[in-house]
Design a protein around this motif. Structure first.
Motif, PDB file in Angstrom:
ATOM      1  N   PRO A  35      -7.239  50.282 -30.335  1.00  0.00           N
ATOM      2  CA  PRO A  35      -7.333  49.201 -31.345  1.00  0.00           C
ATOM      3  C   PRO A  35      -5.975  48.896 -31.970  1.00  0.00           C
ATOM      4  CG  PRO A  35      -8.997  50.924 -31.726  1.00  0.00           C
ATOM      5  CD  PRO A  35      -8.011  51.474 -30.742  1.00  0.00           C
ATOM      6  N   TYR A  36      -5.598  47.625 -31.974  1.00  0.00           N
ATOM      7  CA  TYR A  36      -4.293  47.230 -32.530  1.00  0.00           C
ATOM      8  C   TYR A  36      -4.197  47.562 -34.015  1.00  0.00           C
ATOM      9  CZ  TYR A  36      -7.130  43.260 -34.091  1.00  0.00           C
ATOM     10  OH  TYR A  36      -8.117  42.488 -34.655  1.00  0.00           O
ATOM     11  N   TRP A  37      -5.337  47.542 -34.723  1.00  0.00           N
ATOM     12  CA  TRP A  37      -5.297  47.751 -36.172  1.00  0.00           C
ATOM     13  C   TRP A  37      -5.041  49.220 -36.559  1.00  0.00           C
ATOM     14  CZ3 TRP A  37      -9.305  51.043 -36.916  1.00  0.00           C
ATOM     15  CH2 TRP A  37     -10.415  50.929 -36.070  1.00  0.00           C
ATOM     16  N   LEU A  38      -4.994  50.117 -35.556  1.00  0.00           N
ATOM     17  CA  LEU A  38      -4.614  51.505 -35.853  1.00  0.00           C
ATOM     18  C   LEU A  38      -3.110  51.633 -36.094  1.00  0.00           C
ATOM     19  CD1 LEU A  38      -6.708  53.715 -33.390  1.00  0.00           C
ATOM     20  CD2 LEU A  38      -7.010  53.451 -35.852  1.00  0.00           C
ATOM     21  N   MET A  39      -2.345  50.624 -35.694  1.00  0.00           N
ATOM     22  CA  MET A  39      -0.893  50.679 -35.910  1.00  0.00           C
ATOM     23  C   MET A  39      -0.578  50.678 -37.407  1.00  0.00           C
ATOM     24  SD  MET A  39       0.875  48.169 -33.068  1.00  0.00           S
ATOM     25  CE  MET A  39       0.047  46.675 -33.619  1.00  0.00           C
ATOM     26  N   ASN A  40       0.428  51.458 -37.796  1.00  0.00           N
ATOM     27  CA  ASN A  40       0.894  51.373 -39.176  1.00  0.00           C
ATOM     28  C   ASN A  40       1.909  50.236 -39.283  1.00  0.00           C
ATOM     29  OD1 ASN A  40       3.329  52.348 -38.174  1.00  0.00           O
ATOM     30  ND2 ASN A  40       3.097  54.398 -39.047  1.00  0.00           N
ATOM     31  N   PHE A  41       2.482  50.063 -40.465  1.00  0.00           N
ATOM     32  CA  PHE A  41       3.362  48.922 -40.677  1.00  0.00           C
ATOM     33  C   PHE A  41       4.596  48.981 -39.783  1.00  0.00           C
ATOM     34  CE2 PHE A  41       6.951  47.045 -43.175  1.00  0.00           C
ATOM     35  CZ  PHE A  41       6.603  45.718 -42.961  1.00  0.00           C
ATOM     36  N   GLU A  42       5.213  50.180 -39.666  1.00  0.00           N
ATOM     37  CA  GLU A  42       6.419  50.303 -38.843  1.00  0.00           C
ATOM     38  C   GLU A  42       6.141  49.939 -37.391  1.00  0.00           C
ATOM     39  OE1 GLU A  42      10.046  53.510 -38.024  1.00  0.00           O
ATOM     40  OE2 GLU A  42       8.177  54.189 -38.931  1.00  0.00           O
ATOM     41  N   GLU A  43       4.979  50.342 -36.887  1.00  0.00           N
ATOM     42  CA  GLU A  43       4.616  50.015 -35.505  1.00  0.00           C
ATOM     43  C   GLU A  43       4.317  48.534 -35.349  1.00  0.00           C
ATOM     44  OE1 GLU A  43       2.851  54.525 -35.015  1.00  0.00           O
ATOM     45  OE2 GLU A  43       1.526  52.854 -35.513  1.00  0.00           O
ATOM     46  N   HIS A  44       3.702  47.923 -36.359  1.00  0.00           N
ATOM     47  CA  HIS A  44       3.514  46.466 -36.339  1.00  0.00           C
ATOM     48  C   HIS A  44       4.867  45.764 -36.246  1.00  0.00           C
ATOM     49  CE1 HIS A  44      -0.768  46.786 -37.631  1.00  0.00           C
ATOM     50  NE2 HIS A  44      -0.854  45.540 -37.193  1.00  0.00           N
ATOM     51  N   CYS A  45       5.829  46.260 -37.006  1.00  0.00           N
ATOM     52  CA  CYS A  45       7.170  45.647 -36.981  1.00  0.00           C
ATOM     53  C   CYS A  45       7.775  45.705 -35.583  1.00  0.00           C
ATOM     54  CB  CYS A  45       8.098  46.354 -37.970  1.00  0.00           C
ATOM     55  SG  CYS A  45       7.746  46.001 -39.704  1.00  0.00           S
ATOM     56  N   GLU A  46       7.645  46.855 -34.908  1.00  0.00           N
ATOM     57  CA  GLU A  46       8.238  46.998 -33.575  1.00  0.00           C
ATOM     58  C   GLU A  46       7.580  46.065 -32.558  1.00  0.00           C
ATOM     59  OE1 GLU A  46       8.723  50.937 -32.081  1.00  0.00           O
ATOM     60  OE2 GLU A  46       9.799  51.642 -33.861  1.00  0.00           O
ATOM     61  N   VAL A  47       6.306  45.748 -32.771  1.00  0.00           N
ATOM     62  CA  VAL A  47       5.601  44.878 -31.823  1.00  0.00           C
ATOM     63  C   VAL A  47       5.824  43.403 -32.143  1.00  0.00           C
ATOM     64  CG1 VAL A  47       3.312  44.157 -31.016  1.00  0.00           C
ATOM     65  CG2 VAL A  47       3.828  46.583 -31.277  1.00  0.00           C
TER      66      VAL A  47
END
Length: 510
Positions: free
Chosen positions: A189-201
């Motif tokens: 699930p994409y929503w398991l990413m934290n903020f830092e991982e969202h930034c990298e994507v």
């Protein structure tokens, strides 16, 4: 030590005695009621023809009335006096030294230079303080890792092991005792990413622009998380909270924020964010993570299947990330590793379920270069290396380039299993990480045969050189080198091969 005496020992029928005096071999010294065992680190010939050896003390055993050694234990409580006779260690002595204690252990091979003394790894000391398997390409590293994990899985069929497999090698080895995940069935699930991982994507800019884009992303992401019913159940929701949110909601928040600025300001950062989100949703390569318009709270079932809770006799999850697009591979590994660590932290008040995280090609994810991309995965693996043992998370690092690993990570591994290393920098790196008692083995690392290793640290009684057992063909990873000589003799069916290959290529191209 006399040269003639050493030469005479080389013809001895006992292979352990014959090896005495060589660098990496063991010697013993008698004390009242005890034997001291030491490892030969270096040797030099003096001007008078005698030989001087530097040794590292390994441990001591009791001496019975006949002079036989028993009850060997690591560490020494006293030292020999000057003039004490140095004697060769016999195979019977080695049998006593390497006799597995009552602690949980798995046998992995035969101790060199004997034919029948078994080399064992102690499970709890090895896993509780992390371990590393090192070796140049072609030394049998993958097969040896598979052997160790098979033995541990057989000993603990209800264990919990997560293996990050970047090349798709290990699925073949564990199809009988593990669960296999790849882009077709991982459903991360994409929503398991934290903020830092969202930034990298999602962020595509650098410098000051990236900081501005990150601020906008944080605002929009939090708003999207807050829109769901799940958010109402929890008091404080942050951009890092693993709360499900809809991509359509996220997209709508961006559009609404952009609308407020149509006449008043620059909408470019919002447009960049929206374009990247649209790109991810439209690209079939990202379907395993960014799929569908609907979203449900699958966190519980995802963790249960990934961590083998319960294992049901299949204690290992092989996560094949070879099909993951290369630009987000590090983020996927980051999410998986962080799930392991965060679960361990938040389940501290529950019945403990320790988890082993094994990371193949570790130098990709914890590189020495601090400016490299993928800092999220680097941070979480470094944190697991430093703090994991407090929470019941064990880390297994596998790499062919230990010199490319981040400083300090290798030194956090309590057990080092080193196969042949051909590169001087890699050898120097291992030399720095090895405990004192194993230094005598270092010169033999470039000369190790395939599927042979030096093991030192917490997982063994004393440093040992081991020849790994043969692994059944069905339990081996798909990592064997192709035989050019034989395969280049095969002809026929090339057109069909190309056709099927192109079809797969176009359907799942990275």
């Amino acid at each position: 030590m006399n040269t003639e005496r050493l030469m005479a020992l080389q013809d001895h029928a006992d292979p352990s005695v014959a090896m005495s005096g060589q660098v990496g071999s063991q010697v013993k010294m008698a004390l009242p009621g005890a034997w001291l065992i030491a490892n030969v680190r270096t040797m030099k010939r003096d001007d008078d023809g005698s030989i001087t050896a530097m040794i590292d003390f390994l441990g001591e055993g009791s001496s019975d009335s006949t002079g036989r050694m028993s009850n060997f234990r690591r560490g020494v409580t006293r030292y020999p006096i000057p003039g004490c006779t140095v004697m060769p260690v016999t195979t019977d002595d080695l049998r006593t030294i390497f006799a597995a204690s009552g602690s949980a252990n798995v046998e992995i091979g035969t101790v060199y230079p004997t034919d029948d003394i078994r080399g064992a790894l102690y499970i709890d000391p090895m896993l509780s303080k992390h371990f590393a398997v090192l070796g140049s390409t072609g030394t049998g590293k993958s097969t040896s890792v598979a052997l160790i994990l098979h033995r541990i899985s057989s000993y603990s069929p209800e264990g919990h092991i997560v293996m990050i497999d970047p090349h798709g090698e290990y699925s073949a080895a564990f199809k009988g005792c593990g669960e296999l995940f790849n882009v077709d069935n991982l459903a991360l699930p994409y929503w398991l990413m934290n903020f830092e991982e969202h930034c990298e994507v999602l962020l595509t800019t650098d410098g000051a622009e990236r900081q501005r884009d990150a601020d906008i992303l944080a605002k929009c992401l939090l708003a999207a998380r807050m829109k769901t019913k799940a958010a109402e159940q929890y008091g404080k929701v942050t951009v890092d909270s693993p709360i499900p949110y809809l991509l359509t909601d996220f997209n709508q928040v961006i559009v609404n924020e952009m609308g407020k600025l149509d006449r008043a300001g620059d909408t470019t950062p919002y447009q960049r964010l929206k374009n990247k989100l649209d790109e991810l949703r439209a690209d079939p390569r990202y379907t395993f993570m960014f799929s569908g318009m609907l979203v449900s709270d699958t966190m519980g079932s995802f963790l249960a299947k990934l961590f083998r809770l319960p294992a049901n006799g299949r204690p290992i999850s092989i996560v094949d990330v070879s099909g993951v697009p290369s630009d987000i591979t590090s983020v996927v590994v980051s999410v998986l590793a962080r799930m392991v660590f965060d679960y361990a932290i938040w389940s501290r008040t529950e019945a403990q379920r320790p988890i082993l995280l094994v990371c193949e090609e570790a130098h990709r994810y914890v590189p020495k270069d601090e400016s490299a991309k993928g800092q999220a995965v680097r941070k979480i693996l470094e944190r697991i290396a430093k703090e994991g043992r407090k929470y019941g998370v064990s880390l297994g690092l596998i790499t062919q380039r230990p010199s490319d690993l981040a400083e300090g990570v290798l030194s956090q591994c309590g057990t080092i299993i080193s196969m042949r290393l051909n590169n001087d920098r890699d050898q120097a790196c291992v030399r720095a990480a090895m405990p004192e008692g194993a230094r005598g083995f270092l010169d033999s690392i470039p000369a190790l045969r395939n599927r042979e290793c030096i093991v030192c640290g917490e997982g063994v009684a004393i440093p040992i050189r081991v020849r790994f057992d043969d692994l059944e063909p069905e339990k081996r990873p798909a990592s064997a080198d192709p035989s050019f000589a034989s395969l280049w003799r095969e002809v026929g069916g090339e057109e069909e091969i190309i056709g099927r290959t192109i079809k797969r290529w176009r359907g799942h191209g990275r």
